[in-house]
Design an enzyme around this catalytic site. Sequence first.
Site, PDB file in Angstrom:
ATOM      1  N   HIS A  51       0.822  -1.224   0.000  1.00  4.18           N
ATOM      2  CA  HIS A  51       0.000   0.000   0.000  1.00  4.18           C
ATOM      3  C   HIS A  51       0.859   1.279   0.000  1.00  4.18           C
ATOM      4  CE1 HIS A  51      -3.185  -2.804   1.024  1.00  4.18           C
ATOM      5  NE2 HIS A  51      -2.497  -3.201   2.075  1.00  4.18           N
ATOM      6  N   SER A  74       1.553  -0.191  -5.325  1.00  2.00           N
ATOM      7  CA  SER A  74       0.629  -0.477  -4.242  1.00  2.00           C
ATOM      8  C   SER A  74       0.133  -1.907  -4.415  1.00  2.00           C
ATOM      9  CB  SER A  74      -0.536   0.501  -4.298  1.00  2.00           C
ATOM     10  OG  SER A  74      -1.101   0.626  -3.023  1.00  2.00           O
ATOM     11  N   SER A  79      -5.697   1.724  -2.381  1.00  2.00           N
ATOM     12  CA  SER A  79      -5.019   2.094  -1.135  1.00  2.00           C
ATOM     13  C   SER A  79      -3.949   3.174  -1.278  1.00  2.00           C
ATOM     14  CB  SER A  79      -4.400   0.843  -0.493  1.00  2.00           C
ATOM     15  OG  SER A  79      -3.398   0.307  -1.331  1.00  2.00           O
ATOM     16  N   ASP A 137       3.251  -7.608  -0.048  1.00  2.04           N
ATOM     17  CA  ASP A 137       2.142  -7.549   0.903  1.00  2.04           C
ATOM     18  C   ASP A 137       0.941  -8.218   0.229  1.00  2.04           C
ATOM     19  OD1 ASP A 137       0.004  -6.959   2.549  1.00  2.04           O
ATOM     20  OD2 ASP A 137       0.504  -4.848   2.790  1.00  2.04           O
ATOM     21  N   GLU A 198       4.508  -9.340   4.123  1.00  2.00           N
ATOM     22  CA  GLU A 198       3.904  -8.524   5.178  1.00  2.00           C
ATOM     23  C   GLU A 198       2.691  -9.153   5.860  1.00  2.00           C
ATOM     24  OE1 GLU A 198       4.843  -5.559   6.277  1.00  2.00           O
ATOM     25  OE2 GLU A 198       3.062  -4.590   7.079  1.00  2.00           O
ATOM     26  N   ASN A 223       4.864 -11.198   8.830  1.00  2.75           N
ATOM     27  CA  ASN A 223       3.580 -11.130   9.546  1.00  2.75           C
ATOM     28  C   ASN A 223       3.655 -11.769  10.921  1.00  2.75           C
ATOM     29  OD1 ASN A 223       0.569 -10.622   9.477  1.00  2.75           O
ATOM     30  ND2 ASN A 223       0.629 -12.824   9.879  1.00  2.75           N
ATOM     31  N   LYS A 228       4.656  -7.631  14.681  1.00  2.00           N
ATOM     32  CA  LYS A 228       3.821  -7.320  13.518  1.00  2.00           C
ATOM     33  C   LYS A 228       2.386  -7.744  13.795  1.00  2.00           C
ATOM     34  CE  LYS A 228       1.885  -7.092   9.426  1.00  2.00           C
ATOM     35  NZ  LYS A 228       0.512  -7.537   9.151  1.00  2.00           N
ATOM     36  N   ASP A 232       0.101  -4.624  14.513  1.00  2.00           N
ATOM     37  CA  ASP A 232      -0.509  -4.032  13.307  1.00  2.00           C
ATOM     38  C   ASP A 232      -1.904  -4.625  13.079  1.00  2.00           C
ATOM     39  OD1 ASP A 232      -1.202  -4.400  10.493  1.00  2.00           O
ATOM     40  OD2 ASP A 232       0.801  -3.802   9.885  1.00  2.00           O
ATOM     41  N   ASN A 233      -1.979  -5.959  13.027  1.00  2.00           N
ATOM     42  CA  ASN A 233      -3.265  -6.588  12.714  1.00  2.00           C
ATOM     43  C   ASN A 233      -4.306  -6.247  13.782  1.00  2.00           C
ATOM     44  OD1 ASN A 233      -1.164  -7.744  11.252  1.00  2.00           O
ATOM     45  ND2 ASN A 233      -2.156  -9.728  11.067  1.00  2.00           N
ATOM     46  N   CYS A 237      -5.829  -2.306  13.210  1.00  2.00           N
ATOM     47  CA  CYS A 237      -7.230  -2.406  12.780  1.00  2.00           C
ATOM     48  C   CYS A 237      -8.166  -1.801  13.826  1.00  2.00           C
ATOM     49  CB  CYS A 237      -7.606  -3.857  12.471  1.00  2.00           C
ATOM     50  SG  CYS A 237      -6.823  -4.440  10.940  1.00  2.00           S
ATOM     51  N   HIS A 343      -7.503  -9.115   3.458  1.00  2.00           N
ATOM     52  CA  HIS A 343      -6.643  -8.645   2.367  1.00  2.00           C
ATOM     53  C   HIS A 343      -7.318  -8.612   0.991  1.00  2.00           C
ATOM     54  CE1 HIS A 343      -2.772  -7.439   0.799  1.00  2.00           C
ATOM     55  NE2 HIS A 343      -3.056  -8.182  -0.250  1.00  2.00           N
ATOM     56  N   HIS A 396      -3.521   2.084   8.658  1.00  2.00           N
ATOM     57  CA  HIS A 396      -3.041   2.156  10.036  1.00  2.00           C
ATOM     58  C   HIS A 396      -2.170   3.395  10.245  1.00  2.00           C
ATOM     59  CE1 HIS A 396      -4.603  -1.742  10.173  1.00  2.00           C
ATOM     60  NE2 HIS A 396      -3.517  -2.473  10.323  1.00  2.00           N
ATOM     61  N   SER A 404       5.761  -2.800  12.232  1.00  2.00           N
ATOM     62  CA  SER A 404       5.714  -3.712  11.085  1.00  2.00           C
ATOM     63  C   SER A 404       6.892  -3.475  10.148  1.00  2.00           C
ATOM     64  CB  SER A 404       4.438  -3.492  10.280  1.00  2.00           C
ATOM     65  OG  SER A 404       3.329  -3.556  11.121  1.00  2.00           O
ATOM     66  N   GLN A 408      10.201  -5.407   8.561  1.00  2.00           N
ATOM     67  CA  GLN A 408      10.447  -5.550   7.116  1.00  2.00           C
ATOM     68  C   GLN A 408      11.902  -5.208   6.775  1.00  2.00           C
ATOM     69  OE1 GLN A 408       9.226  -6.719   4.482  1.00  2.00           O
ATOM     70  NE2 GLN A 408       6.998  -6.811   4.665  1.00  2.00           N
TER      71      GLN A 408
HETATM   72  P1  NAI Z   1      -6.102 -14.822  11.454  1.00  2.00           P
HETATM   73  O1  NAI Z   1      -5.844 -16.115  10.808  1.00  2.00           O
HETATM   74  O2  NAI Z   1      -5.473 -14.472  12.762  1.00  2.00           O
HETATM   75  O3  NAI Z   1      -7.682 -14.607  11.653  1.00  2.00           O
HETATM   76  C1  NAI Z   1      -8.666 -14.975  10.736  1.00  2.00           C
HETATM   77  C2  NAI Z   1      -9.777 -15.658  11.532  1.00  2.00           C
HETATM   78  O4  NAI Z   1     -10.897 -15.898  10.679  1.00  2.00           O
HETATM   79  C3  NAI Z   1      -9.335 -17.018  12.093  1.00  2.00           C
HETATM   80  O5  NAI Z   1      -9.508 -17.061  13.491  1.00  2.00           O
HETATM   81  C4  NAI Z   1     -10.251 -18.012  11.372  1.00  2.00           C
HETATM   82  O6  NAI Z   1     -10.589 -19.111  12.179  1.00  2.00           O
HETATM   83  C5  NAI Z   1     -11.453 -17.148  11.037  1.00  2.00           C
HETATM   84  N1  NAI Z   1     -12.271 -17.649   9.922  1.00  2.00           N
HETATM   85  C6  NAI Z   1     -11.868 -18.317   8.805  1.00  2.00           C
HETATM   86  N2  NAI Z   1     -12.929 -18.629   8.039  1.00  2.00           N
HETATM   87  C7  NAI Z   1     -14.028 -18.157   8.684  1.00  2.00           C
HETATM   88  C8  NAI Z   1     -15.410 -18.173   8.396  1.00  2.00           C
HETATM   89  N3  NAI Z   1     -15.889 -18.770   7.312  1.00  2.00           N
HETATM   90  N4  NAI Z   1     -16.253 -17.563   9.272  1.00  2.00           N
HETATM   91  C9  NAI Z   1     -15.796 -16.979  10.404  1.00  2.00           C
HETATM   92  N5  NAI Z   1     -14.472 -16.936  10.733  1.00  2.00           N
HETATM   93  C10 NAI Z   1     -13.608 -17.519   9.880  1.00  2.00           C
HETATM   94  O7  NAI Z   1      -5.731 -13.706  10.363  1.00  2.00           O
HETATM   95  P2  NAI Z   1      -5.515 -12.136  10.641  1.00  2.00           P
HETATM   96  O8  NAI Z   1      -4.083 -11.872  10.895  1.00  2.00           O
HETATM   97  O9  NAI Z   1      -6.547 -11.679  11.586  1.00  2.00           O
HETATM   98  O10 NAI Z   1      -5.793 -11.567   9.175  1.00  2.00           O
HETATM   99  C11 NAI Z   1      -7.074 -11.622   8.566  1.00  2.00           C
HETATM  100  C12 NAI Z   1      -7.029 -10.966   7.189  1.00  2.00           C
HETATM  101  O11 NAI Z   1      -6.750  -9.586   7.333  1.00  2.00           O
HETATM  102  C13 NAI Z   1      -5.946 -11.500   6.262  1.00  2.00           C
HETATM  103  O12 NAI Z   1      -6.430 -11.491   4.934  1.00  2.00           O
HETATM  104  C14 NAI Z   1      -4.823 -10.492   6.419  1.00  2.00           C
HETATM  105  O13 NAI Z   1      -3.949 -10.521   5.329  1.00  2.00           O
HETATM  106  C15 NAI Z   1      -5.618  -9.217   6.526  1.00  2.00           C
HETATM  107  N6  NAI Z   1      -5.000  -8.067   7.172  1.00  2.00           N
HETATM  108  C16 NAI Z   1      -5.524  -6.847   6.848  1.00  2.00           C
HETATM  109  C17 NAI Z   1      -5.041  -5.694   7.423  1.00  2.00           C
HETATM  110  C18 NAI Z   1      -5.608  -4.384   7.041  1.00  2.00           C
HETATM  111  O14 NAI Z   1      -5.029  -3.359   7.386  1.00  2.00           O
HETATM  112  N7  NAI Z   1      -6.716  -4.308   6.351  1.00  2.00           N
HETATM  113  C19 NAI Z   1      -3.952  -5.741   8.414  1.00  2.00           C
HETATM  114  C20 NAI Z   1      -3.502  -7.071   8.738  1.00  2.00           C
HETATM  115  C21 NAI Z   1      -4.013  -8.189   8.134  1.00  2.00           C
END
Ligand code: NAI
Length: 475
Positions: A51, A74, A79, A137, A198, A223, A228, A232-233, A237, A343, A396, A404, A408
Amino acid sequence: MDFKVADLSLAAFGRREIQLAEHEMPGLMAVRKEYAQSKPLAGAKIMGSLHMTIQTAVLIETLVALGAEVRWVSCNIFSTQDHAAAAVVVGPDGTVDDPKGVPVFAWKGETLEEYWWCTEQALTWPGGDGPNMILDDGGDATLLVHKGAEYEKAGAVPSAAEDDPEEWKIILDLLRRTVSDEKKWTTIASRIKGVTEETTTGVHRLYEMYKAGTLLFPAINVNDSVTKSKFDNKYGCRHSVIDGLNRATDVLIGGKVAVVCGYGDVGKGCADALRGQGARVIVTEIDPICALQAAMDGFQVTVLEDVVETADIFVTTTGNFNIITAEHMARMKHNAIVSNIGHFDNEIDMAGLAKIPGIVKQEVKPQVHTWTFPDGHSIIVLAEGRLMNLGCATGHPSFVMSNSFTNQVIAQIELFTKTEEYPIGVYVLPKHLDEKVARLHLDALGVKLTQLTKAQADYIGVPVEGPYKPDHYRY
Ligand code: NAI
């Protein structure tokens, strides 16, 4: 210098915000100072796909300060912060008429074709002698290199199936144009010493490739540095989910019913923030451990089907696909807000929504759309189903991204300078480096750390200077 951004005249505004961000990014600034003389990234040619925000600008300029040559895109069509992109191209010493910074190919609101074109540009080094590192990322740059090399080896690019996602068809078209006898992608792949990834989703892709035996170069999973994903997550968020909702809709969150799908790191941050605003928060989960955590944190945990008609705000945080289907959306109440912070955009079935006969999409403002069903009720979809915190707000804040991005930079130094210590595989940074990243951020918050005595250290079996926890400790 070749580059493509929205408007270079935004560079001065971008530079002022970069200067504010530098103050809030003590980890990155400390690393700049530590390596100012030794320049461990001299000779590194880093292609970054992350991003293009103000915080990323500070990351890019840190990589440059450590000696790297950099090209950037990006990793999402919505983003980019155009003033950040402009400032990076102009650079601290350049002018709009004489840019001296880093080639960036990114603007807010790219089409998917443009997005993949940008990725190809940043991977195509002038003179053809790079890149030799990727900073990714979500794994799109890594994917393009791997698929290009795979199809060059096979001698052809496969045709897309009719029901393949639109984006995959675009990628195949690009590869059909660029896969060549000169073996463009194979050559790029052979030069790359490694990738630092990332996010959860990109890391997932890397482990899959490694398991399948198709990973072409070593990877560091940034990650899963504790500093991280547990920061960050979660805390990132916790900040930016509210920012996205507010800037997009300005709806009062207090008293509303909000559903958070997924209670991993991102879900925990989102649920906490929504509760902090006074929303009544409901969580959905598939993992019994995370479901139990949510329940014991005080959230109702149930299935989406039970609450889809009564909730006001939906946020998907799963990294999985088809979490909110078109059928769910048809059942939602009038002006329910539907958003994703994971993501990729397939957590919400936007393609299925668009196919509902008689549905009408109307833009309220960029990245905010109403979708009106034939029965007259509407829902509000943020950022076309893409990550709403970066699509509708600015992602963020700097302080958490400093954690984070310090990981990196350290990961880039590790892979670039100690290549032979990392055979093809996926690695996390050692714990003493994770602790170092945290340590670099304590002073700014006025944290006073208790000093372990030698006797105490011996008693719990750790060195006085750390690391303080075994690798299996979960924080
Ligand atoms: P995580 O693996 O810790 O959490 C995801 C959760 O979703 C897990 O606990 C899993 O059991 C649950 N899950 C899976 N399928 C499901 C379903 N059908 N119904 C309900 N729950 C379900 O992953 P994390 O780190 O929380 O990341 C989640 C997403 O967010 C990823 O795609 C990551 O790349 C993205 N992300 C986005 C950020 C942003 O700024 N927008 C920042 C960091 C990560």
